[in-house]
Design a protein around this motif. Structure first.
Motif, PDB file in Angstrom:
ATOM      1  N   ILE A 132      46.436  35.002  39.613  1.00  0.00           N
ATOM      2  CA  ILE A 132      45.972  36.365  39.029  1.00  0.00           C
ATOM      3  C   ILE A 132      47.100  36.988  38.153  1.00  0.00           C
ATOM      4  O   ILE A 132      47.002  37.356  37.352  1.00  0.00           O
ATOM      5  CB  ILE A 132      45.568  37.087  40.207  1.00  0.00           C
ATOM      6  CG1 ILE A 132      44.232  36.921  41.524  1.00  0.00           C
ATOM      7  CG2 ILE A 132      45.300  38.722  39.413  1.00  0.00           C
ATOM      8  CD1 ILE A 132      44.187  37.566  42.446  1.00  0.00           C
ATOM      9  N   LEU A 145      41.903  31.264  41.025  1.00  0.00           N
ATOM     10  CA  LEU A 145      42.299  31.385  42.315  1.00  0.00           C
ATOM     11  C   LEU A 145      41.187  31.009  43.528  1.00  0.00           C
ATOM     12  O   LEU A 145      41.347  30.500  44.770  1.00  0.00           O
ATOM     13  CB  LEU A 145      42.781  32.683  42.841  1.00  0.00           C
ATOM     14  CG  LEU A 145      43.620  32.821  43.807  1.00  0.00           C
ATOM     15  CD1 LEU A 145      44.427  31.812  43.783  1.00  0.00           C
ATOM     16  CD2 LEU A 145      43.991  33.688  44.588  1.00  0.00           C
ATOM     17  N   LEU A 161      41.445  36.029  39.763  1.00  0.00           N
ATOM     18  CA  LEU A 161      40.659  35.619  40.981  1.00  0.00           C
ATOM     19  C   LEU A 161      39.644  35.400  41.097  1.00  0.00           C
ATOM     20  O   LEU A 161      39.505  34.040  42.278  1.00  0.00           O
ATOM     21  CB  LEU A 161      40.204  37.228  41.388  1.00  0.00           C
ATOM     22  CG  LEU A 161      38.943  37.330  42.955  1.00  0.00           C
ATOM     23  CD1 LEU A 161      40.422  37.077  43.895  1.00  0.00           C
ATOM     24  CD2 LEU A 161      39.071  38.887  42.787  1.00  0.00           C
ATOM     25  N   ALA A 199      42.485  40.007  35.249  1.00  0.00           N
ATOM     26  CA  ALA A 199      42.849  39.782  36.925  1.00  0.00           C
ATOM     27  C   ALA A 199      41.974  39.315  37.419  1.00  0.00           C
ATOM     28  O   ALA A 199      41.531  38.343  38.664  1.00  0.00           O
ATOM     29  CB  ALA A 199      43.355  41.486  37.077  1.00  0.00           C
TER      30      ALA A 199
END
Length: 467
Positions: free
Chosen positions: A386, A347, A344, A340
């Motif tokens: 994510i 992103l 992030l 995750a």
């Protein structure tokens, strides 16, 4: 001897094991991804190739993924089989799996290379290479030489996870890195100095793959834990079947990606032709070139994600085989959180710095239409990164636990039902932008399903630990 050498997998701290196995695996996969990405960067910055060469690279890319899919099915399946067998103290079965896997990858790679060479025109057309005549010409030239290198590429990729399972993740990383360095050094020489164009990019890639294959062979001859003898190369259907079943998720996750890319490429060709700008002959290749670039960035991120998860396969398999479920649960938690975090970070990069990313791929040599569409593509296509990262971790971890059916089902839903389905349906309503919306919608819906499987996995590991 082998059991004692591998016993640390059941005793060492989880975090330390993740670093030991995942970091070399990540680097190996990143380096493997660099083959195609480096080609595209140099191609994009060669004025005489530009977006036509970029589009051709995008057309051929899924065809290399087909080869990768077969290779990782054999390699990851053997890796999982070896790890589970060593955990159960079944060393002889582990050796047979290695021997049989070597034969399977050699035979399958020769067959695939022959198919590519014989049916090249039809295959290129199937993956959108007929967007215009110049793109088709570049695609055919690039594909011919890439096809010649398929046996070397597949052998190196298949043996990489097997070498990791043998306890040598650093060598697996080094062999792949050596080939990539050859490619990086030769690409500018062949493309800019010799002006060999698409042929130069392909030849540089193949030479790097040959180096990796030769280094891999040198290791296989001197394996540490599961060195196969002559008898282990005799094909046994039971061993082959089990190996392929354990690796089927890796295959389907890659091959279904090919199906999605084929659908995307053809929708780009179809709906790009209806666009006021990209319907013009001189701009027709831009959407395909741009989406290919976005996919390459995604491939870099997924290489990190898959590397983290795949690197844990020997650890998961050994501890499952040894009945240490609590360690498996801890590893699962750490892996999901790490994946995750990677999603992030990726992103933030694509949402904040899309212009910088597209500049790497030759935007300075292209029209404003190229840059504008690229920025939009990065921000829309990858906005659910994510969820995409967590989904991939879930696929691979379930596979490592021996849950091939669950892992395969989730992977197929993501890539075929959602990935292909939305790529075909959304453009009907949103035109060319519909292709971009297909990725985030697929990822968020898959994540909802993955949450159920993650919860059930935790419950099972806790229950088994309390027995």
């Amino acid at each position: 001897m082998e059991e004692k050498q591998n016993q640390f997998l059941a005793e060492e701290k989880i975090g330390k094991l993740m670093k030991k196995y995942s970091i070399p695996c990540i680097i190996s996969l990143l380096v493997g991804a660099l083959y195609n990405i480096v080609d595209q960067i140099f191609i994009a910055n060669a004025a005489y190739l530009g977006s036509y060469g970029n589009a051709a690279n995008t057309v051929v890319f899924p065809l290399t993924v087909i080869a990768l899919a077969i290779a990782v099915m054999i390699g990851d399946g053997c890796c999982a089989f070896v790890s589970l067998s060593l955990g159960k103290k079944e060393t002889e079965r582990a050796k047979k799996s290695v021997g049989n896997s070597i034969i399977m990858v050699i035979v399958s790679s020769l067959i695939l290379s022959a198919v590519y060479l014989i049916f090249s025109n039809q295959i290129i057309a199937l993956f959108g290479g007929t967007v215009n005549a110049e793109t088709f010409r570049h695609s055919k030239e690039y594909f011919f030489y890439i096809s010649l290198g398929i046996p070397f590429y597949m052998f190196g990729q298949a043996m990489n996870p097997i070498i990791r399972a043998d306890g040598s993740p650093r060598f697996a990383m080094a062999s792949t890195l050596a080939g990539a360095i050859i490619n990086i050094v030769l690409d500018p020489v062949f493309i800019f100095a010799f002006k060999w164009g698409m042929m130069g990019a392909a030849v540089a890639t193949v030479l790097g793959q040959i180096v990796t294959a030769l280094l891999t062979i040198s290791y296989i001859i001197h394996m540490k834990l599961v060195k196969p003898c002559v008898a282990d190369f005799k094909m046994e259907m039971g061993i082959c079947r089990k190996t392929l079943v354990l690796g089927i998720t890796s295959f389907l996750s890659q091959i279904s990606l090919v199906a999605a890319m084929a659908a995307i490429n053809n929708m780009i060709r179809k709906y790009g032709a209806l666009d006021p700008v990209f319907g013009q002959e001189e701009y027709a290749q831009i959407p395909m070139a741009v989406v290919g670039i976005v996919m390459k960035f995604f491939q870099i991120v997924i290489s990190i994600v898959v590397g983290m998860a795949a690197g844990c396969i020997p650890v998961v398999g050994f501890n499952m085989g040894a009945g240490k479920r609590n360690r498996v649960k801890k590893l699962f938690t750490k892996l999901l959180l790490a994946e995750a975090a990677v999603g992030l970070a990726a992103l933030l990069i694509v949402e904040i710095f899309p212009q910088g990313l597209i500049n790497i791929f030759g935007a300075a040599n292209e029209s404003s239409y190229y840059t504008d569409f690229a920025i939009k593509a990065f921000r829309i296509y990858l906005c659910m990164m994510i969820f995409a990262c967590v989904n991939k971790a879930c696929f691979i971890f379930l596979q490592a636990m021996g849950k091939a059916a669950q892992s395969t089902a989730l992977s197929m839903i993501r890539e075929i039902v959602f990935g292909v389905g939305f790529a075909l349906i959304l453009p009907i309503f949103f035109g060319l932008d519909g292709v971009l919306y297909s990725m985030p919608l697929s990822d968020i819906l898959t994540f909802i399903i993955a949450l159920f499987l993650i919860r059930r996995t935790y419950i099972e590991l806790i229950s088994d630990n309390n027995i």
